[in-house]
Design an enzyme around this catalytic site. Sequence first.
Site, short mmCIF file in Angstrom:
data_model
loop_
_atom_site.label_atom_id
_atom_site.label_comp_id
_atom_site.label_asym_id
_atom_site.label_seq_id
_atom_site.Cartn_x
_atom_site.Cartn_y
_atom_site.Cartn_z
N THR A 43 0.87 -1.19 0.00
CA THR A 43 0.00 0.00 0.00
C THR A 43 0.91 1.25 0.00
OG1 THR A 43 -0.27 -0.06 2.41
CG2 THR A 43 -1.98 -1.10 1.08
N LYS A 91 4.13 -6.70 4.05
CA LYS A 91 3.83 -5.33 3.65
C LYS A 91 3.49 -4.54 4.92
CE LYS A 91 0.43 -3.32 3.28
NZ LYS A 91 -0.42 -2.45 4.20
N THR A 123 0.96 -4.15 12.93
CA THR A 123 2.12 -4.36 12.14
C THR A 123 1.86 -4.44 10.66
OG1 THR A 123 3.04 -5.59 13.96
CG2 THR A 123 4.15 -5.74 11.90
N GLU A 137 6.62 4.91 7.54
CA GLU A 137 6.26 6.10 6.76
C GLU A 137 7.15 7.27 7.13
OE1 GLU A 137 1.65 4.84 5.82
OE2 GLU A 137 2.07 6.02 7.61
N ASN A 185 0.51 10.95 5.81
CA ASN A 185 -0.71 10.68 6.55
C ASN A 185 -1.67 11.85 6.62
OD1 ASN A 185 -0.49 7.89 7.40
ND2 ASN A 185 1.44 8.61 8.26
N SER A 215 -6.70 11.39 -0.04
CA SER A 215 -7.00 12.34 -1.13
C SER A 215 -6.25 11.96 -2.40
CB SER A 215 -6.68 13.76 -0.68
OG SER A 215 -5.36 13.83 -0.19
#
Lengths: 411, 411
Positions: free
Chosen positions: A159, A185, A196, A283, A406, A411
Amino acid sequence: MAKSLPVSPLASPLPTLGVVPGVRLGAVEAGIRYKGRTDLVVAEFDAGTTVAGVFTRSKCPGAPVDWCRTALKGGVARALVVNAGNANVFTGKAGIETCRVTAEAEAELAGCPSSEVFLASTGVIGEVLPTGKITAALPGLHASLTENGWEAAARGIMTTDTFPKAAVKKTEIGGVPVVIQGIAKGSGMIAPDMATMLSFVATDAALPASVLQALLSEGTGSSFNAVTVDSDTSTSDMVLLFATGKAENPAINGVDDPALASFRTALNELLLDLALMVVRDGEGATKQIRIRVTGATSDKSARVIARAIADSPLVKTAVAGEDANWGRVVMAVGKCGEPADRDRLAVSIGGVTIACEGTVVDGYDETPVVAHMKGQEIDIDVDLGLGEGKATMWTCDLTHGYIDINGSYRS
Amino acid sequence: MAKSLPVSPLASPLPTLGVVPGVRLGAVEAGIRYKGRTDLVVAEFDAGTTVAGVFTRSKCPGAPVDWCRTALKGGVARALVVNAGNANVFTGKAGIETCRVTAEAEAELAGCPSSEVFLASTGVIGEVLPTGKITAALPGLHASLTENGWEAAARGIMTTDTFPKAAVKKTEIGGVPVVIQGIAKGSGMIAPDMATMLSFVATDAALPASVLQALLSEGTGSSFNAVTVDSDTSTSDMVLLFATGKAENPAINGVDDPALASFRTALNELLLDLALMVVRDGEGATKQIRIRVTGATSDKSARVIARAIADSPLVKTAVAGEDANWGRVVMAVGKCGEPADRDRLAVSIGGVTIACEGTVVDGYDETPVVAHMKGQEIDIDVDLGLGEGKATMWTCDLTHGYIDINGSYRS
């Protein structure tokens, strides 16, 4: 989500993947949410494959988690269907129906009961998953499955991941060579106690489901359940371990059988490798942080303290800023409520003792610590001086990249 | 820290401050860490002033917290010394000595025992506080104290604050007018259970220390202990409440005396005003978020759930991005381990019910929610549908500003 993210500076290269006899897999573009990339993955397993699973502890799990928990009771797996882009969480009766329809469609293709089909979904919460797109794509995907589909599968389940994650280990049971290979992933909504992410691991070892489950539960404790990116536990995540039995190793006499020693070590290493890839794709991550806590009153207490440090936004932003701000480590130790004595506490960064017995060490020279902070792998060690409890946890730094990703995910 | 931060878009204007009879205060530039601004604040109280305090629950508190806990046993206060820029935390014996020397120097000026001097420090952890700079500045500061020094004091205790924080309430006890006035500082390392920051409140009411303590403990539960900026509990923080008795109100007969009704309400409002100013100056904050949880199995459970939502980086970044990503609220409810039933859960944002009974509501129109998300005050309501437990918590969003401030705090 249309824009692609820059690859993590901590990205691990994809290893050379082999096959796991008895496993065929592949990926296809089902158009569930993303455009121009694969988003539906199927794996099929030969008859006789056993399975173990570990799941999110969220009180609001997704429908696929409920489905897998039920399916796991049989201990047998013939297929796995995974989609990316939609988590099928908080979708009410529609979500349950999606699971049933998907499993039945795949079961017909694989020639097995739907209770032997495992399901996983990852992505946005609260939107109904378009089942028709999955069932329409399954027959073509089934026809294309191959023993060499591992890389395609690793890519198809991504993702916000910026690199595909896979690991492979060769080991033996009773002198018979066996292979363990897995994919994972995940890069946000990552926290211990099976948050996780998704990870799927297969081996050609012949192991009863009960032994497989014991090994997986043990291995995730010090791998997937010892990493945190943002303290946010997902509703969807799971690790599944499949054993096809094709290696035809000698029968195992319970989880404590000495013949399992190498396999156990290899499995634990593989699970940690995969879990650390998730951290390294955290991230916005620019640095991997290892937190080791020793001298706590118990291992459990050490784990709570390690997690408080790992989850502290102030510690994580300090690391992002390459600032050896050990005072924030002290703060994090203090905040979590576990037994700690300020005047016995010692803090080291990069192996250099900065503070002990409640104050900074005499003549503390920040130079080697500053140099360590500029690296990509940061080590923080805390000794509480109270007992024998210890724990290790891994996390990443907190950067502008996390906010970018995030603040505009949907969007 | 040299560069000044842009003022928070949520900044509250400083109210018109009055005097609290029996309190004189002021601030001076002692050069402890900052240049070109005041950083040392003193308040002196007339004889007969009672005091109450609430402190951080950190297991690694700063030396001034230990000092105040001891001093509080006497229930009497004659002076308060606060410095900004250095927290005097994790400074070992030197930190204890700094407290002793500072309190003795101030006690001599105020003409009281050092045990009636209260101390607070805020700023960097782990650096020895230069006591000499404080003792050198105290005599001049003592000579300049004034009943009108409240704004100067509010400015002198700031660290990463972008605006000074103060509030005032007029009320009565037994028909006699009394005033309550207070200041606060704090914008990061803010979390419940007395983390939060420094706040000093004074009233001219005549109240025994035991009553004052009961009122303060009660009032902080739904104010300072109901706000969180980043989940990081400070080692230093405290709220002190001083009562000079100059109003000469009738004697109070314990904390449940009906004559305290107005005072209690006014105090609670003032504490909440100050606590919300801290949220509104949360590092990098652009939006204030109120989280109300109802229908939990208990108030305590509701509070844990409200805090899990308030502390979730994914919820906070979604608000920063003006994204009504209610799925992340569901995630946060699920992750905290408190009783929750996915299929009874309802989530509203800006008063609009988005999801109930485990799925999005039929015909959900995002338009009014999107409009609400563009405002500065965001309301998130969660009903668990299980019981009568409820709690409210306040936080702010998580933005690039937080990373900017905390990735380079010490540099």
